[in-house]
Design a protein around this motif. Sequence first.
Motif, mmCIF file in Angstrom:
data_model
loop_
_atom_site.group_PDB
_atom_site.id
_atom_site.type_symbol
_atom_site.label_atom_id
_atom_site.label_comp_id
_atom_site.label_asym_id
_atom_site.label_seq_id
_atom_site.Cartn_x
_atom_site.Cartn_y
_atom_site.Cartn_z
ATOM 1 N N PRO A 232 0.803 -0.634 -0.322
ATOM 2 C CA PRO A 232 0.289 -0.164 -0.273
ATOM 3 C C PRO A 232 0.999 1.481 -0.075
ATOM 4 C CG PRO A 232 -1.214 -1.902 1.877
ATOM 5 C CD PRO A 232 0.546 -2.031 1.250
ATOM 6 N N TRP A 233 2.270 1.479 1.281
ATOM 7 C CA TRP A 233 2.890 2.671 0.544
ATOM 8 C C TRP A 233 3.756 2.713 -0.824
ATOM 9 C CZ3 TRP A 233 2.573 -1.415 4.307
ATOM 10 C CH2 TRP A 233 4.093 -2.288 4.442
ATOM 11 N N GLU A 234 3.618 1.371 -1.161
ATOM 12 C CA GLU A 234 4.659 1.823 -2.703
ATOM 13 C C GLU A 234 3.815 2.423 -2.739
ATOM 14 O OE1 GLU A 234 8.097 -1.323 -2.576
ATOM 15 O OE2 GLU A 234 5.899 -2.593 -3.110
ATOM 16 N N ALA A 235 2.376 1.975 -3.351
ATOM 17 C CA ALA A 235 1.841 2.394 -4.221
ATOM 18 C C ALA A 235 0.787 4.303 -4.155
ATOM 19 C CB ALA A 235 0.333 1.498 -4.432
ATOM 20 N N ALA A 236 1.276 4.123 -2.927
ATOM 21 C CA ALA A 236 0.595 5.700 -2.079
ATOM 22 C C ALA A 236 1.552 6.730 -2.466
ATOM 23 C CB ALA A 236 -0.004 5.119 -0.787
ATOM 24 N N LEU A 237 2.899 6.706 -2.177
ATOM 25 C CA LEU A 237 4.088 7.421 -2.095
ATOM 26 C C LEU A 237 5.228 6.974 -3.618
ATOM 27 C CD1 LEU A 237 5.402 6.352 1.234
ATOM 28 C CD2 LEU A 237 3.682 7.923 1.029
ATOM 29 N N GLY A 238 4.317 6.092 -4.497
ATOM 30 C CA GLY A 238 5.384 6.153 -5.516
ATOM 31 C C GLY A 238 6.864 5.523 -4.807
ATOM 32 N N THR A 239 7.709 4.611 -5.877
ATOM 33 C CA THR A 239 8.965 4.269 -5.776
ATOM 34 C C THR A 239 9.924 3.612 -6.937
ATOM 35 O OG1 THR A 239 10.233 2.755 -3.848
ATOM 36 C CG2 THR A 239 7.860 2.249 -4.919
ATOM 37 N N SER A 240 10.874 3.072 -7.136
ATOM 38 C CA SER A 240 11.590 2.416 -8.293
ATOM 39 C C SER A 240 11.349 0.392 -7.934
ATOM 40 C CB SER A 240 13.053 3.281 -8.587
ATOM 41 O OG SER A 240 13.360 2.476 -9.645
ATOM 42 N N ILE A 241 11.013 0.077 -8.190
ATOM 43 C CA ILE A 241 11.068 -1.656 -7.736
ATOM 44 C C ILE A 241 11.589 -2.159 -9.581
ATOM 45 C CG2 ILE A 241 9.735 -3.768 -7.403
ATOM 46 C CD1 ILE A 241 7.394 -1.856 -6.899
ATOM 47 N N GLU A 242 12.295 -3.159 -8.864
ATOM 48 C CA GLU A 242 12.901 -4.191 -10.253
ATOM 49 C C GLU A 242 12.058 -4.864 -10.349
ATOM 50 O OE1 GLU A 242 17.093 -5.380 -10.764
ATOM 51 O OE2 GLU A 242 16.652 -7.001 -9.243
ATOM 52 N N VAL A 243 11.742 -4.753 -11.527
ATOM 53 C CA VAL A 243 10.682 -5.763 -12.706
ATOM 54 C C VAL A 243 11.563 -7.824 -13.043
ATOM 55 C CG1 VAL A 243 8.875 -4.583 -12.057
ATOM 56 C CG2 VAL A 243 9.994 -4.580 -14.090
ATOM 57 N N PRO A 244 10.749 -7.904 -13.249
ATOM 58 C CA PRO A 244 11.521 -8.845 -14.653
ATOM 59 C C PRO A 244 10.885 -8.738 -16.021
ATOM 60 C CG PRO A 244 9.996 -10.469 -12.918
ATOM 61 C CD PRO A 244 10.003 -9.005 -12.227
ATOM 62 N N THR A 245 11.705 -9.185 -17.093
ATOM 63 C CA THR A 245 11.412 -9.087 -18.346
ATOM 64 C C THR A 245 12.141 -10.354 -18.812
ATOM 65 O OG1 THR A 245 12.819 -7.438 -19.533
ATOM 66 C CG2 THR A 245 11.240 -6.186 -18.467
ATOM 67 N N LEU A 246 11.538 -10.208 -20.666
ATOM 68 C CA LEU A 246 12.022 -11.468 -20.963
ATOM 69 C C LEU A 246 13.955 -11.582 -21.420
ATOM 70 C CD1 LEU A 246 8.985 -12.718 -23.286
ATOM 71 C CD2 LEU A 246 9.686 -13.456 -21.014
ATOM 72 N N GLY A 247 13.967 -9.907 -21.253
ATOM 73 C CA GLY A 247 15.288 -10.001 -21.916
ATOM 74 C C GLY A 247 16.151 -9.252 -20.745
ATOM 75 N N GLY A 248 15.702 -9.336 -18.835
ATOM 76 C CA GLY A 248 16.357 -9.037 -18.212
ATOM 77 C C GLY A 248 16.140 -8.607 -16.917
ATOM 78 N N LYS A 249 15.929 -7.936 -16.206
ATOM 79 C CA LYS A 249 15.099 -7.212 -14.643
ATOM 80 C C LYS A 249 15.569 -6.413 -15.682
ATOM 81 C CE LYS A 249 15.544 -10.304 -10.771
ATOM 82 N NZ LYS A 249 16.500 -10.541 -9.895
ATOM 83 N N VAL A 250 14.535 -4.904 -14.957
ATOM 84 C CA VAL A 250 14.475 -3.226 -15.407
ATOM 85 C C VAL A 250 13.790 -2.808 -14.500
ATOM 86 C CG1 VAL A 250 14.944 -4.120 -17.555
ATOM 87 C CG2 VAL A 250 12.877 -3.198 -17.054
ATOM 88 N N ASN A 251 14.687 -1.533 -14.036
ATOM 89 C CA ASN A 251 14.243 -0.617 -13.526
ATOM 90 C C ASN A 251 12.326 -0.030 -13.890
ATOM 91 O OD1 ASN A 251 15.555 -1.257 -10.980
ATOM 92 N ND2 ASN A 251 16.808 0.199 -11.658
#
Length: 314
Positions: A232-251
């Motif tokens: 809830p706090w990430e959604a409310a305050l905003g942030t940068s998250i490392e997420v997987p993609t087929l080509g590798g992780k990106v922020n």
Amino acid sequence: MQTVDFKDYYKVLGIEPTATQEEIKRTYKKLARKYHPDVSDEPDAQQKFQEVSEAYEVLKNKDKRAEYDELREYVNNPNQFKRGDAHGQHFNFDSDFSAESQFEDLLRSIFGDRSAFGGGYGGGQGAGPGNASRGFHVRGRDLRHELQITLEEAYAGGSRALRIATPSGTKTINVKIPAGVTEGKELRLKGQGEPGSSANSSGDLYLRIGFEKHHLFETDGDDITLVLPVTPWEAALGTSIEVPTLGGKVNLKIPANSQSGSRLRLKGRGLGTGDQFVLLKIVNPKVESDEQRAAYESLQQKFDFNPRATLAKL
């Protein structure tokens, strides 16, 4: 050019003239396996293979089979056909032309003009094993199979060693998977289908691409979707998250005041020219202590917020 002899293709295949299309197909496959020159020990296997292949090429097509049946009836009962009779609409049965000549016309309509091969249409005069090049060459049938690949293979490309069952046995072929291939696309492997009557007349193999189920991504054409759990706090305050993609992780930047169901795009991170979409899913932590309960109660007191306020207007 020497006229070919009329051949009774039903006798060549060993079936009745009343046989269904499925019976014709089943009989041909059985005889093709029996007489294929690469695997058969039968005497005159190549000639017999050419004969059954020629017969199947004519009889497998309903329209061509109807023309052949008409000509066969004329050969067996010539007195029933008179000049100008309605039966002569396909072949124009005329006493000036032999049945063999009209049979050759039928073969030419199916296989094309083979005069360059010396007038043979396979299985006729001069078309024995030592003179195969003088007859027509029957192209092997195309084969179709499903090929299940991972999304990673679809994204980056790769190769597979694939075992394929064919009428003449099982073979292993190397399949190159192009980068960016999408589900449902067919890959054509030239010459990897059913063998024909000569070295260069094999059919093609078509592989229809399917995707194995992925533990993270769903596909929609060229695009892929990832469901991303956030607090809830990430959604409310905003942030940068490392997420997987087929080509590798990106922020990925999560904007402040994001909601469950918000859809963010990573351009060009899908298949081929497609994109990756990230679907936010707010996950509330469990209350496991008095302190955590007090934190939720404090939020309740600080926010004058009713998520169901719009329902009151309905």
